[in-house]
Design a protein around this motif. Structure first.
Motif, PDB file in Angstrom:
ATOM      1  N   ASP A 150       0.854  -1.184   0.000  1.00 15.25           N
ATOM      2  CA  ASP A 150       0.000   0.000   0.000  1.00 15.25           C
ATOM      3  C   ASP A 150       0.891   1.234   0.000  1.00 15.25           C
ATOM      4  O   ASP A 150       2.107   1.149  -0.262  1.00 15.25           O
ATOM      5  N   GLU A 151       0.313   2.393   0.303  1.00 14.55           N
ATOM      6  CA  GLU A 151       1.078   3.632   0.249  1.00 14.55           C
ATOM      7  C   GLU A 151       2.223   3.676   1.257  1.00 14.55           C
ATOM      8  O   GLU A 151       3.166   4.450   1.093  1.00 14.55           O
ATOM      9  N   SER A 152       2.177   2.833   2.275  1.00 15.26           N
ATOM     10  CA  SER A 152       3.242   2.829   3.287  1.00 15.26           C
ATOM     11  C   SER A 152       4.378   1.861   2.957  1.00 15.26           C
ATOM     12  O   SER A 152       5.433   1.917   3.599  1.00 15.26           O
ATOM     13  N   THR A 153       4.178   0.992   1.975  1.00 17.29           N
ATOM     14  CA  THR A 153       5.199  -0.028   1.691  1.00 17.29           C
ATOM     15  C   THR A 153       5.722   0.015   0.254  1.00 17.29           C
ATOM     16  O   THR A 153       6.702  -0.659  -0.051  1.00 17.29           O
ATOM     17  N   THR A 154       5.092   0.810  -0.620  1.00 17.36           N
ATOM     18  CA  THR A 154       5.579   0.895  -1.994  1.00 17.36           C
ATOM     19  C   THR A 154       5.384   2.306  -2.520  1.00 17.36           C
ATOM     20  O   THR A 154       4.459   3.029  -2.119  1.00 17.36           O
ATOM     21  N   ARG A 155       6.272   2.683  -3.440  1.00 18.64           N
ATOM     22  CA  ARG A 155       6.219   4.020  -4.027  1.00 18.64           C
ATOM     23  C   ARG A 155       5.447   4.058  -5.339  1.00 18.64           C
ATOM     24  O   ARG A 155       5.359   5.109  -5.980  1.00 18.64           O
ATOM     25  N   SER A 156       4.906   2.910  -5.766  1.00 18.82           N
ATOM     26  CA  SER A 156       4.211   2.851  -7.051  1.00 18.82           C
ATOM     27  C   SER A 156       2.782   2.355  -6.869  1.00 18.82           C
ATOM     28  O   SER A 156       2.545   1.333  -6.218  1.00 18.82           O
ATOM     29  N   LEU A 157       1.843   3.045  -7.475  1.00 21.65           N
ATOM     30  CA  LEU A 157       0.441   2.646  -7.414  1.00 21.65           C
ATOM     31  C   LEU A 157       0.195   1.289  -8.090  1.00 21.65           C
ATOM     32  O   LEU A 157      -0.773   0.602  -7.762  1.00 21.65           O
ATOM     33  N   PHE A 158       1.059   0.923  -9.007  1.00 21.91           N
ATOM     34  CA  PHE A 158       0.858  -0.327  -9.745  1.00 21.91           C
ATOM     35  C   PHE A 158       0.927  -1.553  -8.834  1.00 21.91           C
ATOM     36  O   PHE A 158       0.408  -2.608  -9.189  1.00 21.91           O
ATOM     37  N   PHE A 159       1.564  -1.416  -7.671  1.00 20.16           N
ATOM     38  CA  PHE A 159       1.754  -2.570  -6.797  1.00 20.16           C
ATOM     39  C   PHE A 159       0.766  -2.626  -5.630  1.00 20.16           C
ATOM     40  O   PHE A 159       0.820  -3.568  -4.841  1.00 20.16           O
ATOM     41  N   TYR A 160      -0.116  -1.658  -5.555  1.00 20.16           N
ATOM     42  CA  TYR A 160      -1.093  -1.648  -4.461  1.00 20.16           C
ATOM     43  C   TYR A 160      -1.960  -2.919  -4.497  1.00 20.16           C
ATOM     44  O   TYR A 160      -2.581  -3.239  -5.517  1.00 20.16           O
ATOM     45  N   ASP A 161      -1.988  -3.615  -3.371  1.00 18.86           N
ATOM     46  CA  ASP A 161      -2.841  -4.806  -3.196  1.00 18.86           C
ATOM     47  C   ASP A 161      -2.598  -5.884  -4.246  1.00 18.86           C
ATOM     48  O   ASP A 161      -3.499  -6.659  -4.571  1.00 18.86           O
ATOM     49  N   ARG A 162      -1.385  -5.973  -4.755  1.00 17.78           N
ATOM     50  CA  ARG A 162      -1.061  -7.003  -5.750  1.00 17.78           C
ATOM     51  C   ARG A 162      -0.442  -8.243  -5.099  1.00 17.78           C
ATOM     52  O   ARG A 162      -0.047  -9.175  -5.794  1.00 17.78           O
ATOM     53  N   GLN A 163      -0.347  -8.274  -3.767  1.00 21.75           N
ATOM     54  CA  GLN A 163       0.239  -9.419  -3.074  1.00 21.75           C
ATOM     55  C   GLN A 163      -0.757 -10.587  -3.062  1.00 21.75           C
ATOM     56  O   GLN A 163      -1.977 -10.399  -3.075  1.00 21.75           O
ATOM     57  N   LEU A 164      -0.212 -11.813  -3.027  1.00 20.04           N
ATOM     58  CA  LEU A 164      -1.041 -13.008  -2.911  1.00 20.04           C
ATOM     59  C   LEU A 164      -1.578 -13.107  -1.488  1.00 20.04           C
ATOM     60  O   LEU A 164      -0.898 -12.760  -0.525  1.00 20.04           O
ATOM     61  N   THR A 165      -2.773 -13.603  -1.367  1.00 24.17           N
ATOM     62  CA  THR A 165      -3.360 -13.784  -0.030  1.00 24.17           C
ATOM     63  C   THR A 165      -3.012 -15.137   0.564  1.00 24.17           C
ATOM     64  O   THR A 165      -3.265 -15.374   1.752  1.00 24.17           O
ATOM     65  N   ASN A 166      -2.454 -16.037  -0.260  1.00 23.21           N
ATOM     66  CA  ASN A 166      -2.111 -17.378   0.228  1.00 23.21           C
ATOM     67  C   ASN A 166      -0.603 -17.619   0.201  1.00 23.21           C
ATOM     68  O   ASN A 166      -0.147 -18.743  -0.029  1.00 23.21           O
ATOM     69  N   SER A 167       0.183 -16.576   0.424  1.00 28.03           N
ATOM     70  CA  SER A 167       1.635 -16.717   0.383  1.00 28.03           C
ATOM     71  C   SER A 167       2.137 -17.580   1.535  1.00 28.03           C
ATOM     72  O   SER A 167       1.459 -17.751   2.555  1.00 28.03           O
ATOM     73  N   ILE A 168       3.332 -18.127   1.362  1.00 31.83           N
ATOM     74  CA  ILE A 168       3.931 -19.003   2.364  1.00 31.83           C
ATOM     75  C   ILE A 168       5.287 -18.446   2.781  1.00 31.83           C
ATOM     76  O   ILE A 168       5.841 -17.555   2.124  1.00 31.83           O
ATOM     77  N   GLN A 169       5.815 -18.973   3.879  1.00 33.65           N
ATOM     78  CA  GLN A 169       7.146 -18.583   4.326  1.00 33.65           C
ATOM     79  C   GLN A 169       8.176 -19.294   3.455  1.00 33.65           C
ATOM     80  O   GLN A 169       8.161 -20.527   3.351  1.00 33.65           O
ATOM     81  N   VAL A 170       9.054 -18.531   2.826  1.00 32.90           N
ATOM     82  CA  VAL A 170      10.032 -19.087   1.889  1.00 32.90           C
ATOM     83  C   VAL A 170      11.407 -19.141   2.535  1.00 32.90           C
ATOM     84  O   VAL A 170      11.844 -18.177   3.176  1.00 32.90           O
TER      85      VAL A 170
END
Length: 269
Positions: A111-131
Motif C-alpha cells: 500500500d502507500e506505506s510499503t511501496t512508491r508505485s500505485l501499480f503494486f497496491y494490493d497485488r500481493q497473494l493472499t495465500n503466500s507461504i514462508q520461503v
C-alpha cells in the motif's frame, strides 16, 4: 452291527463343485466392481471430492480470443526495492496488456506505506507461504504465483522476476511485442560438470543425465506454466531431497570438516 460307511464322493463331482464355486465368486466380484464404478464420484464433475482444488480456465494461447497479457510475477522477501523503476516501466504501458502478482512474506501488504508505485497496491497473494532460500519452498512460492496468474485466461505469457536483481532493459512495448511474437518459453539451463547438487535417490524420477543448472528467472508460455502448476511428480522429489545444509559451528574448528562431509551426503545443495 457295524454301520455302513457313506460311499465316497467321485473325484469328478468334487472338481465340478470347485469350478462352480470359482465361477460364483468371479461373478460376485465383477458385480461388486460394477457397483463401485456406478456409485463412485464422477471425476469430471465439478462437485467431485477427488477433483483437484485448482480450478481455472484451460484456454490455450492459440484459441484465446481477446487482448493477451503478460503476467509479471515478483518473488519478494518483503517489499520491492526497485518499485520506482518498475513503476516508470509500467507507466508507459496499456493496463490491458499486463497484470502484476507479488509473492511476499505472509501478511505483508503493498500500500502507500510499503511501496512508491500505485501499480503494486494490493497485488500481493493472499495465500503466500514462508520461503526459505535454497529449499523447495521457493518452488512452491513460484507455483503459487503461476497458479494465481492462470486464473485469468487473458494472461498468455508469464515472467518470473526477482525483487531486487531483475530490471527492465527495454521499454514495455518492445518486451510485449518480443514475448508475444515468440512461440517459445525462455529458460536458462545448462550442464555444469562441477555441480554436486544432484542426489542419486532422485532417480528414476529425475535421472542424472537430465539434471541441469539454471536461473529461476524465466518467461513461460501459458501451456508450460500449466505443466509446472499441475506437476505432482517432480516437486515431491525436490521436497524430499532439496534441503539446506546445517550451518557450520565456528567453535568446533576442524570438526566442521567431518560435519560438512556428512551433511553433503544428507543435504545436497
Amino acid at each position: 452291527m457295524m454301520k455302513k460307511l457313506p460311499a465316497p464322493v467321485p473325484a469328478r463331482q468334487v472338481l465340478w463343485l470347485g469350478w462352480k464355486l470359482v465361477i460364483l465368486l468371479s461373478v460376485a466380484l465383477c458385480f461388486v466392481a460394477l457397483l463401485r464404478l456406478h456409485f463412485s464420484p464422477d471425476l469430471s464433475s465439478p462437485n467431485s471430492l477427488s477433483r483437484p482444488a485448482r480450478v481455472r480456465s484451460r484456454i490455450s494461447g492459440g484459441t484465446f480470443d481477446g487482448i493477451p497479457k503478460i503476467a509479471f510475477l515478483f518473488l519478494a522477501r518483503f517489499n520491492l526495492p526497485l518499485d520506482f523503476l518498475w513503476g516508470s516501466f509500467f507507466e508507459n504501458a496499456d493496463v490491458a496488456n499486463f497484470s502484476i502478482y507479488i509473492h511476499s512474506a505472509p501478511g505483508f501488504v503493498f500500500d502507500e506505506s510499503t511501496t512508491r508505485s500505485l501499480f503494486f497496491y494490493d497485488r500481493q497473494l493472499t495465500n503466500s507461504i514462508q520461503v526459505i532460500w535454497g529449499e523447495s519452498s521457493m518452488i512452491e512460492a513460484e507455483r503459487l504465483l503461476l497458479e494465481s496468474a492462470l486464473e485469468d485466461p487473458a494472461n498468455q505469457r508469464f515472467v518470473l522476476l526477482s525483487d531486487s536483481s531483475c530490471v527492465p532493459l527495454y521499454n514495455f512495448s518492445y518486451i510485449y511485442r518480443y514475448l508475444m511474437s515468440s512461440s517459445r518459453s525462455f529458460v536458462d539451463s545448462f550442464l555444469d560438470a562441477k555441480d554436486g547438487r544432484y542426489h542419486p535417490k532422485m532417480s528414476p524420477v529425475i535421472p542424472k543425465e537430465k539434471w541441469r543448472k539454471g536461473s529461476q528467472w524465466i518467461s513461460l508460455l501459458r501451456s508450460h506454466a500449466e505443466v509446472i502448476v499441475d506437476d505432482e511428480v517432480v516437486l515431491p522429489v525436490f521436497k524430499k531431497f532439496c534441503k539446506r545444509r546445517p550451518p557450520m559451528d565456528t567453535g568446533k574448528g576442524k570438526l566442521n570438516i567431518v560435519k560438512t562431509s556428512k551433511a553433503a551426503q544428507l543435504y545436497p545443495r
